[in-house]
Design an enzyme around this catalytic site. Sequence first.
Site, short mmCIF file in Angstrom:
data_model
loop_
_atom_site.label_atom_id
_atom_site.label_comp_id
_atom_site.label_asym_id
_atom_site.label_seq_id
_atom_site.Cartn_x
_atom_site.Cartn_y
_atom_site.Cartn_z
N SER A 62 2.06 -11.46 5.21
CA SER A 62 2.76 -10.31 5.78
C SER A 62 1.92 -9.05 5.62
O SER A 62 1.22 -8.88 4.62
CB SER A 62 4.09 -10.12 5.05
OG SER A 62 4.77 -9.01 5.57
N SER A 116 6.82 -6.78 7.13
CA SER A 116 8.19 -6.66 6.66
C SER A 116 8.99 -5.75 7.59
O SER A 116 8.52 -4.68 7.99
CB SER A 116 8.23 -6.09 5.24
OG SER A 116 7.63 -7.01 4.35
N MET A 160 0.92 1.74 2.92
CA MET A 160 1.33 1.90 4.31
C MET A 160 2.72 2.54 4.38
O MET A 160 3.02 3.30 5.30
CB MET A 160 1.40 0.55 5.03
CG MET A 160 0.20 -0.38 4.83
SD MET A 160 -1.36 0.31 5.37
CE MET A 160 -1.17 0.25 7.10
N CYS A 182 7.49 -4.95 -2.80
CA CYS A 182 6.61 -3.94 -2.21
C CYS A 182 6.29 -2.86 -3.24
O CYS A 182 7.18 -2.19 -3.73
CB CYS A 182 7.26 -3.31 -0.98
SG CYS A 182 6.28 -1.93 -0.37
N ASN A 210 2.78 -10.68 -4.05
CA ASN A 210 2.49 -9.47 -3.28
C ASN A 210 1.31 -8.75 -3.94
O ASN A 210 0.72 -9.27 -4.89
CB ASN A 210 3.75 -8.58 -3.27
CG ASN A 210 3.81 -7.64 -2.06
OD1 ASN A 210 2.78 -7.10 -1.64
ND2 ASN A 210 4.97 -7.47 -1.50
N GLY A 252 -6.20 -12.44 -2.42
CA GLY A 252 -7.66 -12.53 -2.51
C GLY A 252 -8.28 -13.84 -2.09
O GLY A 252 -9.32 -14.24 -2.62
N GLY A 256 -4.61 -12.49 3.90
CA GLY A 256 -4.36 -11.16 4.43
C GLY A 256 -5.62 -10.33 4.50
O GLY A 256 -6.31 -10.29 5.51
O1 RRO Z 1 3.96 -1.38 3.78
C1 RRO Z 1 3.45 -1.34 2.63
O2 RRO Z 1 3.05 -0.29 2.11
C2 RRO Z 1 3.34 -2.57 1.82
C3 RRO Z 1 4.35 -3.50 1.68
BR1 RRO Z 1 5.97 -3.38 2.60
C4 RRO Z 1 4.16 -4.61 0.79
O3 RRO Z 1 5.02 -5.48 0.60
N1 RRO Z 1 2.98 -4.69 0.13
C5 RRO Z 1 2.01 -3.78 0.27
O4 RRO Z 1 0.94 -3.90 -0.38
N2 RRO Z 1 2.17 -2.71 1.13
#
Ligand code: RRO
Length: 301
Positions: free
Chosen positions: A20, A45, A70, A126, A188, A240, A261
């Site tokens: 994700s 997400s 983000m 997150c 995560n 990683g 990712g």
């Molecule tokens: O969007 C983000 O800042 C973010 C999310 Br939702 C997450 O689950 N993990 C991440 O590293 N960034």
Amino acid sequence: MSINISLGTLALRNPTILASGVLGTTASSLIRVYKSGAGAVVSKSISIKPNEGYKTPVIVDLGYGYINSMGLPNPGLDEMIAEFKIVKSRKVKLFGSIFASDIDEFKYLASKLTDYVDALELNLSCPTKIDVGLEMGKIPWMVEEVTREVCNTSKVPIIVKLPPLVTLINDLALAAEDGGASAVTLTNTAKAMKIDVFSKKPILQGVYGGLSGKALKPISLACVFEAYKVLSIPIIGCGGIYSWEDALEYILAGAKAIQIGSAIATEGLGIFKKICFGIKKYLKENSINKIDDLVGIAHRR
Ligand code: RRO
């Protein structure tokens, strides 16, 4: 040689999954990643309402990993349902990631999305929205409760994505299992930050970000190893993974599948096929019939 796997009732053509957060908000990018060889793809997400996310800079490249903040940018539930309908019409194995601030919101998202996905991944981890998701994912009884409620709402399997750097990953993973999860994703990104010595301030607007990439691998790998000791449900390793050797480490630690990712940024979409090729070759050279025969082998003494 076949490298297909199953995660409970979910059958995947291979163990590589798009994580994700990367290329996960449009039908065209999700279809492209699946076509490039992933066994399944996970969306960015999704929250109920559209969300713009934080202002730039939203990512810092440390050289040994990335810190992103983000802030959950996504077009919201209605727009994502429209994208998912296109993705499903192309027979892509699709997992919808959902993010919410309470159980009712999670249930609402699950009930609306359950007809358009093969599974739902609950983002309880997150690190950039620490007021909500991460805290829930750190408390075992909350993990169990939200998982149970969402499982009761959903027709498709539920996968729970947990954070690294928690005191007892075992307790969290077991809570997800007790709540009815079909699998857990470990992990995560790790809560992290970067300070600009000239402005003397945190660089990221959200202050904290999530550490991903190479620096995360040993941490997430240890979470997989630890959780494997207590879980009956499958584990999806994440953090990683850049090569088939990385993927194999996770499998030997106890993961049945792995998510990719950050590595896409430097390795491109060819990484899915490359990792599958490497695993197939390894199985053949070691006369091993299937991936299942390798899962958790590093625990043997
Ligand atoms: O969007 C983000 O800042 C973010 C999310 Br939702 C997450 O689950 N993990 C991440 O590293 N960034």
